[in-house]
Design an enzyme around this catalytic site. Structure first.
Site, PDB file in Angstrom:
ATOM      1  N   ASP A  57     -21.805  65.443  -3.773  1.00  0.00           N
ATOM      2  CA  ASP A  57     -20.374  65.712  -3.696  1.00  0.00           C
ATOM      3  C   ASP A  57     -20.120  67.143  -4.174  1.00  0.00           C
ATOM      4  OD1 ASP A  57     -17.645  65.822  -3.925  1.00  0.00           O
ATOM      5  OD2 ASP A  57     -17.452  64.064  -5.201  1.00  0.00           O
ATOM      6  N   ARG A 111     -21.363  66.936 -15.124  1.00  0.00           N
ATOM      7  CA  ARG A 111     -20.556  68.031 -14.576  1.00  0.00           C
ATOM      8  C   ARG A 111     -20.489  69.136 -15.621  1.00  0.00           C
ATOM      9  NH1 ARG A 111     -15.680  64.626 -11.517  1.00  0.00           N
ATOM     10  NH2 ARG A 111     -17.087  63.390 -10.176  1.00  0.00           N
ATOM     11  N   GLN A 126     -18.435  56.310 -13.369  1.00  0.00           N
ATOM     12  CA  GLN A 126     -17.389  55.664 -12.582  1.00  0.00           C
ATOM     13  C   GLN A 126     -17.984  54.600 -11.679  1.00  0.00           C
ATOM     14  OE1 GLN A 126     -15.703  59.143 -10.639  1.00  0.00           O
ATOM     15  NE2 GLN A 126     -16.826  58.761  -8.753  1.00  0.00           N
ATOM     16  N   ASP A 246      -4.676  59.889  -4.795  1.00  0.00           N
ATOM     17  CA  ASP A 246      -5.075  59.593  -6.172  1.00  0.00           C
ATOM     18  C   ASP A 246      -4.169  58.515  -6.761  1.00  0.00           C
ATOM     19  OD1 ASP A 246      -7.015  61.547  -6.106  1.00  0.00           O
ATOM     20  OD2 ASP A 246      -5.846  63.033  -7.228  1.00  0.00           O
ATOM     21  N   GLU A 259      -5.082  60.453 -14.081  1.00  0.00           N
ATOM     22  CA  GLU A 259      -5.684  59.995 -12.824  1.00  0.00           C
ATOM     23  C   GLU A 259      -6.775  58.977 -13.137  1.00  0.00           C
ATOM     24  OE1 GLU A 259      -8.995  61.583  -9.741  1.00  0.00           O
ATOM     25  OE2 GLU A 259      -7.460  63.064 -10.296  1.00  0.00           O
ATOM     26  N   SER A 262      -9.703  58.569  -7.468  1.00  0.00           N
ATOM     27  CA  SER A 262      -9.550  59.400  -6.277  1.00  0.00           C
ATOM     28  C   SER A 262     -10.207  58.635  -5.142  1.00  0.00           C
ATOM     29  CB  SER A 262     -10.223  60.756  -6.483  1.00  0.00           C
ATOM     30  OG  SER A 262     -10.211  61.509  -5.289  1.00  0.00           O
TER      31      SER A 262
END
Length: 345
Positions: A57, A111, A126, A246, A259, A262
């Site tokens: 991604d 990340r 997630q 979202d 959030e 997504s």
């Protein structure tokens, strides 16, 4: 310490033992509900993929993936995943999943370029999910139905958590509100995208913002999206572009929007080529994933990611994601959080 949101009079309502028990309860209950609602089967997912195949991604296109050489593959480079948005679609084809069914998995990512604060960590966990759909399902109405199913699972999880720990009081509204990002811009033309999210979520409690990735009437995007998984450029039956969005909620502990997911209907051949051109990334069409899609080897699908630590944080009324997961934080952040009663793991 400007990145730390300092809630007024924050009180941690669960000790560390109860917190760990609550995390286990939420993760087990929610993933079973998600699986049942969307007819998903669990699959095993990779922590890293080979670089140069177009499988990882790209998020907003600027984040650097953590890479390392593989000795037995002639030092070929592997990348730790950012998410599994495209890998899941390859898996649907490999497992020959039939329409109306799908897969979900535990996604663990690093990340390294994340800006650390109450909601963002170097470590991302997630539930990544993906389901096969028919051509007739590529509509906003179908997208909304899936969103409502996911939100129903979230509310059931909140009910169980508050029943288990009575000191926690439910705050999510019964219904989730839908709005397109262009409508949101027109409602709050003088606000930034984040300020618009805060305003609409404070008004409705839970919101799904449709159409994220394409430019709005002011020439700016509500938020960035890679051009090769969500379909954000197809004009839907309501005349607005975008088949993605979202899920956000108003979080009273931090007095801001958060959030939780997504997601979106994925690109087909036409929207992939269109979005690659819009983003000036036509060369990506030659990569492995993109060739599989363009040559009709991948099914039409809908999918998304739901933050595990973030959902647990919200369900357990925590003020910092580091109260839910073990990660690395600047020492001054740990000191400040300790002073405010946030016990980072």
């Amino acid at each position: 310490m400007s990145k730390i949101i300092q809630p007024v009079d924050y009180q941690c309502l669960l000790d560390m033992r109860q917190t760990e028990q609550g995390i286990k309860l939420i993760k087990e209950f929610f993933q079973q509900n998600l699986s049942t609602e969307l007819r998903l089967r669990r699959v095993t997912a990779p922590l890293f993929v080979l670089k140069g195949l177009g499988i990882n991604d790209d998020l907003n296109g600027v984040e650097r993936a953590v890479t390392f050489p593989i000795k037995d593959l002639g030092d070929a480079s592997a990348e730790v995943v950012h998410s599994l948005a495209k890998w899941k679609r390859l898996t649907l084809a490999e497992y020959a999943i039939e329409p109306g069914y799908g897969v979900y998995t535990d996604m663990n990512a690093i990340r390294a370029d994340e800006e650390l604060d109450n909601l963002h960590s170097l470590y991302v966990d997630q539930w990544d999910w993906e389901a096969v759909i028919g051509r007739e399902d590529r509509t906003v109405a179908f997208l909304k139905d899936v969103v409502e199913r996911i939100y129903a699972a979230i509310r059931r999880t909140e009910y169980l958590t508050c029943e288990t720990y009575p000191q926690l009081k439910p705050f999510l509204p019964e219904k989730i509100h839908f709005i397109h990002s262009e409508q949101l811009l027109r409602m709050y033309p003088d606000k930034t995208p984040k300020e618009r999210e805060d305003a609409i979520c404070e008004a409705y409690g839970a919101v799904f913002i449709i159409g994220i990735g394409g430019k709005l009437s002011n020439g700016e995007k509500h938020d960035g999206r890679a051009p090769d998984y969500d379909d954000w450029s197809t004009v839907a039956e309501d005349g607005q572009p975008g088949l993605n969005g979202d899920i956000l909620i108003w979080y009273p502990v931090l007095e801001r929007s958060i959030e939780l997911s997504s997601m979106g209907i994925r690109v087909d051949k036409e929207s992939l080529l269109r979005q690659l051109k819009l983003e000036g990334q036509e060369q990506r069409a030659e990569l492995y994933f993109h060739q599989q899609l363009l040559n009709g080897k991948l099914p039409l699908s809908i999918g998304g990611g739901i933050g595990q630590s973030r959902l647990c944080m919200v369900m357990l009324h925590k003020a910092h994601i580091g109260e839910i997961q073990a990660s690395i934080w600047p020492e001054d952040m740990r000191t400040e959080c300790r002073r405010m009663g946030m016990a980072l793991i």
